[in-house]
Design a protein around this motif. Structure first.
Motif, mmCIF file in Angstrom:
data_model
loop_
_atom_site.group_PDB
_atom_site.id
_atom_site.type_symbol
_atom_site.label_atom_id
_atom_site.label_comp_id
_atom_site.label_asym_id
_atom_site.label_seq_id
_atom_site.Cartn_x
_atom_site.Cartn_y
_atom_site.Cartn_z
ATOM 1 N N ASP A 1 -4.849 -5.558 -31.657
ATOM 2 C CA ASP A 1 -3.762 -5.069 -32.669
ATOM 3 C C ASP A 1 -5.126 -4.214 -33.375
ATOM 4 N N LEU A 2 -6.254 -4.511 -33.693
ATOM 5 C CA LEU A 2 -7.472 -4.191 -34.486
ATOM 6 C C LEU A 2 -8.711 -4.267 -34.240
ATOM 7 N N TYR A 3 -9.151 -2.913 -33.717
ATOM 8 C CA TYR A 3 -10.281 -3.087 -33.122
ATOM 9 C C TYR A 3 -11.690 -2.137 -34.236
ATOM 10 N N GLN A 4 -12.135 -2.955 -34.362
ATOM 11 C CA GLN A 4 -13.591 -1.955 -35.684
ATOM 12 C C GLN A 4 -14.657 -1.766 -34.994
ATOM 13 N N VAL A 5 -15.013 -0.526 -35.567
ATOM 14 C CA VAL A 5 -16.538 -0.659 -35.651
ATOM 15 C C VAL A 5 -17.318 -1.328 -36.218
ATOM 16 N N HIS A 6 -18.236 -1.987 -35.893
ATOM 17 C CA HIS A 6 -19.134 -3.140 -36.650
ATOM 18 C C HIS A 6 -20.182 -2.428 -38.090
ATOM 19 N N ILE A 11 -7.186 0.790 -35.282
ATOM 20 C CA ILE A 11 -9.166 1.135 -35.815
ATOM 21 C C ILE A 11 -9.546 1.197 -36.910
ATOM 22 N N GLY A 12 -10.560 0.536 -36.947
ATOM 23 C CA GLY A 12 -11.556 0.497 -38.333
ATOM 24 C C GLY A 12 -12.714 0.586 -38.015
ATOM 25 N N CYS A 13 -13.277 0.550 -39.358
ATOM 26 C CA CYS A 13 -14.754 0.226 -38.919
ATOM 27 C C CYS A 13 -15.445 -0.393 -40.254
ATOM 28 N N SER A 14 -16.484 -1.116 -40.000
ATOM 29 C CA SER A 14 -17.233 -1.797 -40.746
ATOM 30 C C SER A 14 -18.551 -1.451 -41.408
ATOM 31 N N ASN A 15 -19.132 -1.362 -42.776
ATOM 32 C CA ASN A 15 -20.448 -1.346 -43.022
ATOM 33 C C ASN A 15 -20.865 0.800 -43.140
ATOM 34 N N PHE A 16 -19.441 1.055 -42.674
ATOM 35 C CA PHE A 16 -19.546 2.397 -43.088
ATOM 36 C C PHE A 16 -19.534 2.890 -44.222
ATOM 37 N N SER A 17 -20.581 4.035 -44.577
ATOM 38 C CA SER A 17 -21.095 4.566 -46.107
ATOM 39 C C SER A 17 -19.246 5.859 -46.694
ATOM 40 N N THR A 28 -8.675 0.530 -41.315
ATOM 41 C CA THR A 28 -9.585 -0.701 -42.351
ATOM 42 C C THR A 28 -10.631 -0.071 -42.605
ATOM 43 N N CYS A 29 -11.679 -0.374 -43.914
ATOM 44 C CA CYS A 29 -12.766 -0.739 -43.981
ATOM 45 C C CYS A 29 -13.093 -2.455 -43.854
ATOM 46 N N GLN A 30 -13.717 -2.961 -43.523
ATOM 47 C CA GLN A 30 -14.716 -3.693 -43.966
ATOM 48 C C GLN A 30 -15.969 -4.022 -43.792
ATOM 49 N N ASP A 31 -16.142 -4.815 -45.254
ATOM 50 C CA ASP A 31 -16.959 -4.010 -45.936
ATOM 51 C C ASP A 31 -17.197 -5.907 -46.551
ATOM 52 N N GLU A 32 -18.482 -5.841 -47.085
ATOM 53 C CA GLU A 32 -18.577 -7.325 -48.131
ATOM 54 C C GLU A 32 -18.530 -6.556 -49.425
ATOM 55 N N TYR A 33 -17.567 -7.728 -50.317
ATOM 56 C CA TYR A 33 -16.347 -7.709 -51.821
ATOM 57 C C TYR A 33 -16.876 -8.812 -52.203
ATOM 58 N N SER A 34 -16.928 -9.156 -53.122
ATOM 59 C CA SER A 34 -16.022 -11.049 -53.992
ATOM 60 C C SER A 34 -16.858 -10.061 -55.564
ATOM 61 N N LEU A 35 -15.943 -11.100 -56.001
ATOM 62 C CA LEU A 35 -16.794 -11.040 -57.499
ATOM 63 C C LEU A 35 -18.277 -11.238 -58.151
ATOM 64 N N LEU A 36 -18.751 -11.128 -56.958
ATOM 65 C CA LEU A 36 -20.163 -11.390 -57.164
ATOM 66 C C LEU A 36 -21.104 -10.126 -56.586
ATOM 67 N N VAL A 37 -20.246 -9.461 -55.402
ATOM 68 C CA VAL A 37 -20.754 -8.098 -54.729
ATOM 69 C C VAL A 37 -19.723 -7.180 -54.995
ATOM 70 N N ARG A 38 -20.225 -5.960 -55.588
ATOM 71 C CA ARG A 38 -19.047 -5.458 -55.914
ATOM 72 C C ARG A 38 -19.418 -3.436 -55.536
ATOM 73 N N GLY A 39 -20.484 -3.306 -55.337
ATOM 74 C CA GLY A 39 -21.434 -2.257 -55.297
ATOM 75 C C GLY A 39 -20.715 -1.309 -54.159
ATOM 76 N N MET A 51 -11.597 4.932 -49.617
ATOM 77 C CA MET A 51 -10.274 4.336 -49.241
ATOM 78 C C MET A 51 -9.109 4.489 -49.302
ATOM 79 N N GLU A 52 -9.153 4.517 -51.100
ATOM 80 C CA GLU A 52 -8.251 5.052 -51.202
ATOM 81 C C GLU A 52 -7.637 5.968 -51.394
ATOM 82 N N GLN A 53 -8.346 7.259 -50.766
ATOM 83 C CA GLN A 53 -8.364 8.956 -50.859
ATOM 84 C C GLN A 53 -7.550 9.078 -49.818
#
Length: 170
Positions: free
Chosen positions: A5-10, A37-43, A64-75, A84-86
């Motif tokens: 369903d979704l193949y992501q470049v890590h 398809i999606g990406c992960s850890n891309f700038s 999609t983009c798969q990236d680290e994101y939480s209340l503590l990590v918001r970079g 991503m919104e654009q």
């Protein structure tokens, strides 16, 4: 399975032009082996470039983009989220609970729960610091006042973000 369903470049492959990567992924989509398809850890710059190349060459774009994101990590909020919104991409945040620090099972000054990720994995120790302890205590107090758990607050905050498509809960 008959397809993915979704193949992501890590991670970005700096040795391979993005067009070559996108052509290979586009071939898989056109063959029916991959649906999206999606990406992960891309700038943000790398996502912009990939989407520009995909549009210009009529290749399947990332969804999609798969990236680290939480209340503590918001970079990612500064550059990547607006990018991503654009492009209309959905975010799949990983480490949404900061390796468990946002579950409520860890307490400052208390022993780590046996078998818990932060107790055995030095690779996740960057979450344990004074800034994060102070934030976790504030978030926990807020959650308690509103009749929720810290975990519910952490997931609810992410899921309330329009860019978040789903949350990767480990």
């Amino acid at each position: 399975t008959d397809w993915i369903d979704l193949y992501q470049v890590h991670r970005p492959d700096t040795a391979t032009p993005i067009e070559e990567t996108l052509r290979a992924l586009d071939d898989l989509v056109r063959q029916g082996k991959v649906r999206a398809i999606g990406c992960s850890n891309f700038s943000a710059r790398q996502v912009n470039e990939a989407q520009r190349v995909a549009a210009g060459k009529k290749l399947t774009p990332f969804v999609t983009c798969q990236d680290e994101y939480s209340l503590l990590v918001r970079g990612i909020e500064k550059d990547l989220v607006p990018t991503m919104e654009q492009h209309g991409l959905g975010l799949l945040p990983y480490f949404p609970l900061a390796s468990g620090l946002l579950t409520g099972k860890y307490k400052r000054g208390a022993p780590m729960p046996q078998g818990a990720r932060l107790a055995y994995s030095s690779g996740h120790s960057e979450f344990i610091n004074e800034r994060n302890w102070a934030l976790v205590e504030q978030f926990d107090a807020l959650a308690t006042r509103s009749g929720h758990t810290l975990l519910e607050l952490a997931f609810g905050w992410l899921l309330a973000k329009p860019v978040v498509a789903s949350v990767i809960a480990g």
